[in-house]
Design a protein around this motif. Structure first.
Motif, PDB file in Angstrom:
ATOM      1  N   THR A  33       1.207  -0.976   0.149  1.00  0.00           N
ATOM      2  CA  THR A  33       0.054  -0.164   0.094  1.00  0.00           C
ATOM      3  C   THR A  33       1.004   1.538   0.394  1.00  0.00           C
ATOM      4  OG1 THR A  33      -2.400   1.035   1.685  1.00  0.00           O
ATOM      5  CG2 THR A  33      -0.281  -0.174   2.268  1.00  0.00           C
ATOM      6  N   VAL A  34       0.722   2.008  -0.575  1.00  0.00           N
ATOM      7  CA  VAL A  34       0.908   3.580  -0.545  1.00  0.00           C
ATOM      8  C   VAL A  34       0.108   4.496   0.584  1.00  0.00           C
ATOM      9  CG1 VAL A  34       2.100   5.556  -1.640  1.00  0.00           C
ATOM     10  CG2 VAL A  34       1.753   4.060  -2.781  1.00  0.00           C
ATOM     11  N   ILE A  35       0.637   5.197   1.620  1.00  0.00           N
ATOM     12  CA  ILE A  35      -0.495   6.617   3.027  1.00  0.00           C
ATOM     13  C   ILE A  35       0.011   7.283   2.299  1.00  0.00           C
ATOM     14  CG2 ILE A  35      -1.672   3.977   3.636  1.00  0.00           C
ATOM     15  CD1 ILE A  35       0.154   4.475   6.270  1.00  0.00           C
ATOM     16  N   PRO A  36      -0.093   8.782   2.624  1.00  0.00           N
ATOM     17  CA  PRO A  36       0.740   9.855   3.677  1.00  0.00           C
ATOM     18  C   PRO A  36       1.828   9.437   4.597  1.00  0.00           C
ATOM     19  CG  PRO A  36      -2.140  10.342   2.906  1.00  0.00           C
ATOM     20  CD  PRO A  36      -1.851   8.702   2.776  1.00  0.00           C
ATOM     21  N   GLY A  37       2.262  10.329   4.709  1.00  0.00           N
ATOM     22  CA  GLY A  37       3.477   9.433   5.726  1.00  0.00           C
ATOM     23  C   GLY A  37       3.333  11.026   6.570  1.00  0.00           C
ATOM     24  N   PRO A  38       3.543  11.112   7.976  1.00  0.00           N
ATOM     25  CA  PRO A  38       3.761  11.990   8.831  1.00  0.00           C
ATOM     26  C   PRO A  38       4.031  13.612   8.263  1.00  0.00           C
ATOM     27  CG  PRO A  38       5.560  10.628   9.418  1.00  0.00           C
ATOM     28  CD  PRO A  38       4.503  10.061   8.010  1.00  0.00           C
ATOM     29  N   ASP A  39       4.707  13.465   7.593  1.00  0.00           N
ATOM     30  CA  ASP A  39       5.755  14.520   6.326  1.00  0.00           C
ATOM     31  C   ASP A  39       4.816  15.298   5.942  1.00  0.00           C
ATOM     32  OD1 ASP A  39       6.274  13.233   5.360  1.00  0.00           O
ATOM     33  OD2 ASP A  39       8.554  13.667   5.182  1.00  0.00           O
ATOM     34  N   GLY A  40       3.229  14.370   5.485  1.00  0.00           N
ATOM     35  CA  GLY A  40       2.728  15.037   4.240  1.00  0.00           C
ATOM     36  C   GLY A  40       3.285  14.340   3.336  1.00  0.00           C
ATOM     37  N   GLY A  41       3.983  13.677   2.798  1.00  0.00           N
ATOM     38  CA  GLY A  41       5.055  12.978   2.166  1.00  0.00           C
ATOM     39  C   GLY A  41       3.923  11.359   1.300  1.00  0.00           C
ATOM     40  N   LEU A  42       4.547  10.473   0.724  1.00  0.00           N
ATOM     41  CA  LEU A  42       3.932   9.566   0.437  1.00  0.00           C
ATOM     42  C   LEU A  42       4.906   8.846   0.893  1.00  0.00           C
ATOM     43  CD1 LEU A  42       1.601   9.820  -3.036  1.00  0.00           C
ATOM     44  CD2 LEU A  42       1.172   9.641  -0.966  1.00  0.00           C
ATOM     45  N   VAL A  43       3.540   7.710   1.982  1.00  0.00           N
ATOM     46  CA  VAL A  43       5.361   6.400   2.482  1.00  0.00           C
ATOM     47  C   VAL A  43       4.550   4.795   1.245  1.00  0.00           C
ATOM     48  CG1 VAL A  43       6.049   4.843   4.175  1.00  0.00           C
ATOM     49  CG2 VAL A  43       5.565   7.348   4.518  1.00  0.00           C
ATOM     50  N   ALA A  44       5.013   4.091   0.830  1.00  0.00           N
ATOM     51  CA  ALA A  44       4.439   2.824   0.253  1.00  0.00           C
ATOM     52  C   ALA A  44       5.836   1.560   1.386  1.00  0.00           C
ATOM     53  CB  ALA A  44       5.775   2.427  -0.994  1.00  0.00           C
ATOM     54  N   TYR A  45       4.588   0.557   1.612  1.00  0.00           N
ATOM     55  CA  TYR A  45       4.858  -0.306   2.733  1.00  0.00           C
ATOM     56  C   TYR A  45       4.880  -1.803   1.690  1.00  0.00           C
ATOM     57  CZ  TYR A  45       3.383   2.973   6.665  1.00  0.00           C
ATOM     58  OH  TYR A  45       2.947   3.224   7.384  1.00  0.00           O
ATOM     59  N   LEU A  46       5.901  -2.240   1.573  1.00  0.00           N
ATOM     60  CA  LEU A  46       6.450  -3.102   0.665  1.00  0.00           C
ATOM     61  C   LEU A  46       6.638  -4.830   1.361  1.00  0.00           C
ATOM     62  CD1 LEU A  46       8.222  -0.872  -0.056  1.00  0.00           C
ATOM     63  CD2 LEU A  46       8.140  -1.635  -2.430  1.00  0.00           C
ATOM     64  N   LYS A  47       6.221  -5.790   0.959  1.00  0.00           N
ATOM     65  CA  LYS A  47       7.068  -7.107   1.683  1.00  0.00           C
ATOM     66  C   LYS A  47       7.339  -8.073   0.641  1.00  0.00           C
ATOM     67  CE  LYS A  47       2.381  -9.751   0.759  1.00  0.00           C
ATOM     68  NZ  LYS A  47       1.188  -9.997   0.834  1.00  0.00           N
ATOM     69  N   ARG A  48       7.769  -9.044   1.762  1.00  0.00           N
ATOM     70  CA  ARG A  48       8.702 -10.288   0.453  1.00  0.00           C
ATOM     71  C   ARG A  48       8.846 -11.625   1.784  1.00  0.00           C
ATOM     72  NH1 ARG A  48      15.306  -8.545  -1.465  1.00  0.00           N
ATOM     73  NH2 ARG A  48      15.882  -8.330   0.906  1.00  0.00           N
ATOM     74  N   ALA A  49       9.180 -12.598   0.340  1.00  0.00           N
ATOM     75  CA  ALA A  49       9.340 -13.679   1.208  1.00  0.00           C
ATOM     76  C   ALA A  49      11.049 -13.739   2.102  1.00  0.00           C
ATOM     77  CB  ALA A  49       8.693 -14.540   0.332  1.00  0.00           C
ATOM     78  N   LYS A  50      10.757 -14.119   3.168  1.00  0.00           N
ATOM     79  CA  LYS A  50      12.120 -14.770   3.299  1.00  0.00           C
ATOM     80  C   LYS A  50      12.144 -15.761   3.282  1.00  0.00           C
ATOM     81  CE  LYS A  50      11.759 -12.363   8.389  1.00  0.00           C
ATOM     82  NZ  LYS A  50      12.098 -12.298   9.785  1.00  0.00           N
ATOM     83  N   GLU A  51      13.812 -16.115   2.956  1.00  0.00           N
ATOM     84  CA  GLU A  51      14.480 -16.870   2.795  1.00  0.00           C
ATOM     85  C   GLU A  51      14.906 -17.648   3.835  1.00  0.00           C
ATOM     86  OE1 GLU A  51      17.911 -16.370   0.193  1.00  0.00           O
ATOM     87  OE2 GLU A  51      16.702 -14.851  -0.628  1.00  0.00           O
ATOM     88  N   ALA A  52      14.780 -19.198   3.447  1.00  0.00           N
ATOM     89  CA  ALA A  52      14.625 -20.657   4.711  1.00  0.00           C
ATOM     90  C   ALA A  52      15.870 -20.583   5.756  1.00  0.00           C
ATOM     91  CB  ALA A  52      14.413 -21.578   3.936  1.00  0.00           C
TER      92      ALA A  52
END
Length: 52
Positions: A33-52
């Motif tokens: 997702t992308v949401i507004p950050g605390p300073d008014g800019g945009l912040v992206a949240y990302l994920k990936r599978a952890k390697e075993a």
């Protein structure tokens, strides 16, 4: 076994959003997702599978 995830949050620069997300995508990160950050800019949240 359930998939284990790691997460990252990154600030997005409006003039370079695509390039930033493309680079993280090339490294295996998926945009959640992308949401507004605390300073008014945009912040992206990302994920990936952890390697075993």
């Amino acid at each position: 076994m359930a998939t284990r995830w790691e997460y990252a949050t990154i600030p997005l620069l409006i003039h370079a959003t695509k390039a930033i997300l493309d680079q993280w995508g090339d490294d295996g990160w998926e945009l959640v997702t992308v949401i507004p950050g605390p300073d008014g800019g945009l912040v992206a949240y990302l994920k990936r599978a952890k390697e075993a």
